[in-house]
Motif scaffolding. Structure first.
Motif, short mmCIF file in Angstrom:
data_model
loop_
_atom_site.label_atom_id
_atom_site.label_comp_id
_atom_site.label_asym_id
_atom_site.label_seq_id
_atom_site.Cartn_x
_atom_site.Cartn_y
_atom_site.Cartn_z
N SER A 54 3.06 8.22 80.35
CA SER A 54 2.71 9.43 80.12
C SER A 54 4.65 9.39 80.54
O SER A 54 4.63 8.79 82.43
CB SER A 54 1.74 10.28 81.37
OG SER A 54 2.65 11.78 81.84
N ASP A 55 5.42 10.12 80.28
CA ASP A 55 6.71 10.40 81.11
C ASP A 55 7.29 8.27 81.31
O ASP A 55 6.82 7.88 79.94
CB ASP A 55 7.22 10.71 82.23
CG ASP A 55 6.41 12.86 82.01
OD1 ASP A 55 6.78 13.23 80.93
OD2 ASP A 55 6.06 13.56 82.76
N ASP A 56 7.66 8.36 82.11
CA ASP A 56 8.33 7.43 82.42
C ASP A 56 6.73 6.09 82.59
O ASP A 56 7.45 5.15 82.71
CB ASP A 56 8.86 6.38 83.66
CG ASP A 56 10.74 7.30 82.37
OD1 ASP A 56 10.60 7.47 80.97
OD2 ASP A 56 11.72 7.69 82.94
N ALA A 57 5.90 6.56 83.28
CA ALA A 57 4.93 6.06 83.62
C ALA A 57 3.78 5.06 82.75
O ALA A 57 3.79 5.67 82.30
CB ALA A 57 4.21 7.02 84.46
N VAL A 58 3.61 4.20 82.93
CA VAL A 58 2.70 3.43 82.51
C VAL A 58 1.21 3.08 82.84
O VAL A 58 0.85 3.39 84.45
CB VAL A 58 2.99 1.45 82.88
CG1 VAL A 58 1.71 1.02 81.52
CG2 VAL A 58 4.32 1.54 81.98
N MET A 59 0.42 3.96 82.14
CA MET A 59 -1.06 4.36 82.32
C MET A 59 -2.08 3.25 81.94
O MET A 59 -2.74 3.24 82.70
CB MET A 59 -1.41 5.16 81.83
CG MET A 59 -1.23 6.81 82.28
SD MET A 59 -1.24 8.23 80.82
CE MET A 59 -2.74 8.75 82.70
N GLY A 60 -1.76 2.61 81.39
CA GLY A 60 -2.42 1.64 80.41
C GLY A 60 -2.08 0.71 79.47
O GLY A 60 -0.65 0.83 78.91
N PHE A 61 -2.76 0.30 78.14
CA PHE A 61 -2.44 -0.78 77.30
C PHE A 61 -3.53 -1.21 76.31
O PHE A 61 -4.62 -1.04 76.53
CB PHE A 61 -1.46 -1.87 77.66
CG PHE A 61 -2.90 -3.17 77.83
CD1 PHE A 61 -2.84 -4.16 76.30
CD2 PHE A 61 -3.93 -2.81 78.79
CE1 PHE A 61 -3.75 -4.88 76.77
CE2 PHE A 61 -4.13 -4.30 79.02
CZ PHE A 61 -3.90 -4.93 77.84
N VAL A 62 -2.94 -1.44 75.50
CA VAL A 62 -3.81 -1.56 73.74
C VAL A 62 -3.26 -2.37 73.07
O VAL A 62 -1.97 -2.36 73.20
CB VAL A 62 -4.34 0.06 73.24
CG1 VAL A 62 -2.71 0.74 72.65
CG2 VAL A 62 -5.40 0.27 72.34
N SER A 63 -4.27 -3.08 73.00
CA SER A 63 -4.35 -4.08 72.43
C SER A 63 -4.84 -4.51 70.66
O SER A 63 -6.03 -3.94 70.76
CB SER A 63 -4.39 -5.67 72.30
OG SER A 63 -3.93 -6.57 72.18
N LEU A 64 -4.17 -4.54 69.45
CA LEU A 64 -4.17 -4.70 68.31
C LEU A 64 -4.78 -5.91 67.62
O LEU A 64 -3.71 -6.19 67.07
CB LEU A 64 -3.84 -3.40 67.35
CG LEU A 64 -3.36 -1.98 67.97
CD1 LEU A 64 -2.65 -1.12 67.34
CD2 LEU A 64 -5.09 -1.29 68.25
N SER A 65 -5.54 -5.41 66.61
CA SER A 65 -5.64 -6.63 65.13
C SER A 65 -5.62 -6.14 64.41
O SER A 65 -6.70 -4.90 64.27
CB SER A 65 -5.93 -7.89 66.10
OG SER A 65 -7.65 -8.37 65.48
N ARG A 66 -5.66 -6.49 63.58
CA ARG A 66 -6.24 -5.85 62.07
C ARG A 66 -6.32 -6.88 61.06
O ARG A 66 -6.56 -8.34 61.11
CB ARG A 66 -5.11 -4.84 61.81
CG ARG A 66 -3.59 -5.62 60.89
CD ARG A 66 -2.38 -4.35 60.26
NE ARG A 66 -1.87 -4.09 61.85
CZ ARG A 66 -1.97 -2.49 61.48
NH1 ARG A 66 -2.40 -1.76 61.32
NH2 ARG A 66 -1.48 -1.99 63.04
#
Length: 143
Positions: A54-66
């Protein structure tokens, strides 16, 4: 609050690893599983990783595969102070859009993890189980 995804780099690995350990360690203990920093790092290297911001703030992360049929959320973690602000729901909707070309959005969640309720509110349903996990998916067809 406006959210966006920013591609994660190798410099974000330490943040992602510690956030995942913090969020998941109680489930590992509950189910007698062993955490491996090395295992996390190897998985990170082979996945598509995004920071949730959100703006410049990192709130978390998501990691993906397919694979040919589905987009898999392998990790989705928010900082404790950033939970309940709507970012998790927003990320799940963004992943459903990404999954449209494949048809399915899938993830697994520890059976005792309250995040399951968020996933269900966002349209994922339980389709199976493996030991301590629920397998969940959402059909994501482009209209």
């Amino acid at each position: 609050m406006a959210f966006h995804l920013r591609g994660a780099t190798d410099q974000d690995l330490s943040f992602a690893r510690s956030l995942t350990f913090e969020a998941m360690s109680r489930y590992y203990l509950q189910y007698g599983l062993l955490w491996s920093n090395e295992g996390f790092d190897v998985a990170w290297a082979g996945r598509e990783n995004w920071l949730i911001c959100s703006d410049d703030a990192v709130m978390g992360f998501v990691s993906l595969s397919r694979d040919s049929r589905a987009l898999y959320i392998r990790e989705l973690h928010m900082l404790q102070t950033c939970r309940g602000l709507g970012a998790g729901s927003w990320v799940l909707e963004q992943m459903a859009l990404k999954a449209q070309a494949l048809g399915l959005l899938r993830l697994t969640v520890f059976k005792t993890n309250p995040a399951r309720r968020l996933y269900q509110r966002c349209g994922l349903i339980i389709v199976g189980e493996e030991d301590c996990f629920w397998r969940m998916e959402r059909v994501c067809q482009s209209s």
